[in-house]
Write an enzyme that holds these catalytic residues in place. Structure first.
Site, PDB file in Angstrom:
ATOM      1  N   LYS A   1      58.628  32.300  -4.174  1.00 34.74           N
ATOM      2  CA  LYS A   1      57.854  32.134  -2.942  1.00 34.74           C
ATOM      3  C   LYS A   1      56.359  32.085  -3.241  1.00 34.74           C
ATOM      4  CE  LYS A   1      59.165  34.379   0.730  1.00 34.74           C
ATOM      5  NZ  LYS A   1      59.393  35.457   1.723  1.00 34.74           N
TER       6      LYS A   1
ATOM      7  N   GLU B   1      58.824  37.430 -14.284  1.00 36.45           N
ATOM      8  CA  GLU B   1      59.956  36.927 -15.075  1.00 36.45           C
ATOM      9  C   GLU B   1      60.185  35.441 -14.815  1.00 36.45           C
ATOM     10  OE1 GLU B   1      61.458  41.019 -13.481  1.00 36.45           O
ATOM     11  OE2 GLU B   1      60.085  39.449 -12.830  1.00 36.45           O
TER      12      GLU B   1
ATOM     13  N   GLY C   1      64.279  37.902   0.310  1.00 38.43           N
ATOM     14  CA  GLY C   1      64.903  37.262  -0.849  1.00 38.43           C
ATOM     15  C   GLY C   1      66.412  37.379  -0.868  1.00 38.43           C
ATOM     16  N   ARG C   2      66.918  38.570  -0.589  1.00 33.62           N
ATOM     17  CA  ARG C   2      68.377  38.785  -0.664  1.00 33.62           C
ATOM     18  C   ARG C   2      69.120  38.120   0.489  1.00 33.62           C
ATOM     19  NH1 ARG C   2      65.393  43.134   0.203  1.00 33.62           N
ATOM     20  NH2 ARG C   2      65.639  44.449   2.047  1.00 33.62           N
TER      21      ARG C   2
ATOM     22  N   GLU D   1      69.687  46.957  -1.996  1.00 32.76           N
ATOM     23  CA  GLU D   1      68.258  46.755  -1.835  1.00 32.76           C
ATOM     24  C   GLU D   1      67.850  46.938  -0.375  1.00 32.76           C
ATOM     25  OE1 GLU D   1      65.688  44.005  -4.463  1.00 32.76           O
ATOM     26  OE2 GLU D   1      65.998  42.848  -2.626  1.00 32.76           O
TER      27      GLU D   1
ATOM     28  N   HIS E   1      92.865  46.246 -14.089  1.00 33.41           N
ATOM     29  CA  HIS E   1      92.963  46.606 -15.503  1.00 33.41           C
ATOM     30  C   HIS E   1      91.631  47.108 -16.046  1.00 33.41           C
ATOM     31  CE1 HIS E   1      97.040  44.901 -15.926  1.00 33.41           C
ATOM     32  NE2 HIS E   1      96.622  44.050 -14.994  1.00 33.41           N
TER      33      HIS E   1
ATOM     34  N   LYS F   1      57.512  47.546 -11.645  1.00 35.33           N
ATOM     35  CA  LYS F   1      56.700  46.372 -11.976  1.00 35.33           C
ATOM     36  C   LYS F   1      55.301  46.786 -12.429  1.00 35.33           C
ATOM     37  CE  LYS F   1      58.858  43.201  -8.641  1.00 35.33           C
ATOM     38  NZ  LYS F   1      58.606  42.364  -7.445  1.00 35.33           N
TER      39      LYS F   1
END
Length: 575
Positions: free
Chosen positions: A234, A240, A294-295, A381, A412, A537
């Site tokens: 954005k 990153e 964002g999510r 979050e 399993h 951060k």
């Protein structure tokens, strides 16, 4: 139980305080207090699922059907009276009003003074939702139209790379919500028959982790001449993402020259100046808005753009339509038949009243292998908070630890713990018709039927368990009896979906998004900010400066605690 009692006495006080001091508010506060007491008492009841699952009336009243989707929550540790008390709690806390505020564009994200309108991203063009006097639905469809035009050009070959070759491969660069949601949808569609045809000859990869290994894997086997890179950020400042973006820019420039950047890199961003400075034509930037968290952004250009490049815009349109259908169900259906609301109330019951700290999402469908990681972010979050929306410290547990894995793989892996270790409420998700059915001659059931046999068996095994008496009747040696006892009484819900196409995938997404929202409304927290991601951060920035100075100028490690100093020194080879 004393701990549960203390928590709920405190919660009742906090919620009462939230109501204010008018006569009407005091009345609501009194109702809340009574509801808290009644629900607290229900949480202390000695109820075992094996004693209530045979009750046909209870079971039938704990099943909801909508648009072919069935929710069965009869394996939750609650009575019909408990369910009704939870519905009363939602009414007393005006969850319906809070939903209406969210859907109408009111700025319910109070810490950031923003609206919360991921639902507007899938609204039809005839809808009108205003934020600060602007109809955002019109803006949404302007971006969607732009995406449709551009992705059609790329897919048809009329937009080509610097050497004239078609751009058949895409790397979408983004992290967190810019990655998890789009990857969930991408994987869910990979084996849908219609989507497979649309994606023939195309590849979509995601680059999220700043780890250079992830860069290597994302580029593996790709040719810069046929690759389009989508940078999803954005603000165009996410550390990153921008380092990965610069890495891929160099990859393209080294192979094709710097002039090729504008043909091979596009952006999903609102920071047009930074996009231009990076070397991307701002005309090839696709925007979204600050009212999209964002999510919750997979239905924005964040997801729609790369998914349309892979599968074509018409299929992504079906995905958006499915999500919108759930939005309508969520906003208009009475709570007793409202799937996201019921799931949210169940989440509150299990996490806060019964005190269970985790929750499993178990899709019996390999195509949904990335559903749990995405919903993990959506939920944790959003609801992993320490304070209520008014800033007061929470005195009660809120968001659970979410995890999951497709069945039967999970059986399993961690089901041993689910059956005989900690109690972990679970949501099972099954699909009636497989995307890729296989039936072998001579086999008693098809592959999908074998899978679904486990889908139906596991919730009952968790609920009923197995007693020592039953084991002895089966002739189990006495020394093994305690090892083979299953206590049962492990709560779960089951969602049964008719099929898994783009529309149904959109519905699944919206159901779990809205579950999270309902839980946040009940808990009185802000499910739409994420201040908890900021501190790490800041510290990483300080450490980055230290690493840079040590690498370039040999500066000694200093200014950190002894443990961090020791570890950094070893990393830098200065120990």
């Amino acid at each position: 139980r004393n701990q549960v009692r203390r928590i709920w006495i405190e919660l009742g006080g906090v919620l009462f305080h939230r109501m204010g001091t008018t006569v009407a508010d005091l009345t609501v506060g009194a109702v809340l207090s009574d509801l808290m007491t009644a629900l607290r008492d229900r949480a202390e009841e000695d109820l075992h699922l094996r004693d209530v699952l045979g009750d046909a009336e209870r079971s039938s009243k704990m099943v909801v059907e909508w648009d072919g989707i069935t929710l069965d929550y009869s394996r939750q540790r609650m009575t019909l009276e408990t369910r009704d008390l939870l519905l009363g709690l939602a009414e007393a806390l005006d969850v319906k009003g809070r939903i209406a505020q969210m859907l109408s564009g009111q700025k319910i994200n109070t810490t950031e003074k923003r609206a919360v309108l991921h639902t507007a991203l899938r609204a039809p063009p005839t809808d009108s939702i205003e934020v600060d006097g602007v109809n955002v639905v019109t803006e949404v469809h302007a971006v969607l139209d732009k995406i449709r035009v551009f992705t059609d050009k790329v897919r048809s070959g009329s937009w080509v790379g610097a050497t004239g070759k078609s751009l058949t491969d895409v790397i979408s660069v983004g992290i967190g919500g810019s990655y998890l949601g789009p990857e969930f949808v991408y994987e869910a569609l990979r084996t849908d028959s219609e989507a497979m045809v649309a994606a023939q000859g195309r590849r979509l990869r995601f680059l999220a982790n700043v780890d250079p290994v992830d860069v290597c894997r994302a580029r593996e086997g790709l040719n810069p001449e046929t690759t389009l890179v989508v940078i999803v950020s954005k603000t165009f400042t996410t550390a990153e993402t921008m380092l990965n973006a610069r890495t891929l820019r160099k990859w393209i420039a080294d192979a094709l020259g710097t002039d090729a950047i504008s043909k091979h890199m596009v952006a999903v961003s609102t920071s047009l100046e930074k996009v231009k400075d990076f070397g991307i034509d701002p005309e090839n930037a696709f925007g979204f808005w600050d009212w999209v968290g964002g999510r919750y952004s997979v239905c924005s250009a964040v997801g729609v753009f790369p998914l349309s490049l892979q599968y074509g815009f018409p299929i992504v349109e079906q995905f958006l339509a499915g999500a919108h259908e759930v939005d309508c169900h969520f906003s208009s259906t009475p709570f007793i038949q409202n799937i996201p609301v019921l799931l949210g109330l169940i989440g509150v019951w299990n996490s806060t009243f019964l005190g269970f700290e985790s929750r499993a999402l178990l899709p019996y469908q390999q195509a949904l292998l990335k559903l749990a990681p995405h919903i993990q972010q959506v939920d944790m979050e959003s609801n992993g908070k320490r304070v209520m929306i008014n800033g007061s410290t929470l005195t009660h547990p809120t968001g659970p630890i979410d995890f999951g894995e497709p069945g039967t793989n999970g059986q399993h892996s961690f089901y041993q713990l689910l059956h005989q270790g900690r109690t972990v409420p679970a949501d099972f998700l099954g699909v009636i018709h497989s995307q890729q059915p296989i039936e072998l001659p001579g086999e008693p059931v098809s592959n999908h039927d074998e899978l679904m046999s486990n889908f139906f068996a596991q919730p009952d095994a968790l609920a009923y368990g197995k007693t020592a008496e039953e084991l002895r009747q089966e002739g189990v040696p006495e020394g093994l009896v305690p090892h083979k006892v299953f206590d049962g009484n492990r709560p779960s819900s089951s969602l049964l979906i008719p099929n898994l196409d783009a529309r149904r995938i959109g519905q699944i997404l919206a159901i779990f998004e809205h579950r999270t929202v309902v839980e946040g409304f009940i808990w009185g927290i802000n499910s739409f900010d994420q201040w908890g991601v900021e501190l790490g951060k800041v510290l990483a920035k300080q450490i980055r400066s230290q690493i840079s100075a040590s690498r370039s100028s040999g500066v000694a490690v200093e200014g950190f605690n002894p443990s961090t100093t020791m570890l950094l020194s070893k990393f830098l080879g200065k120990d």
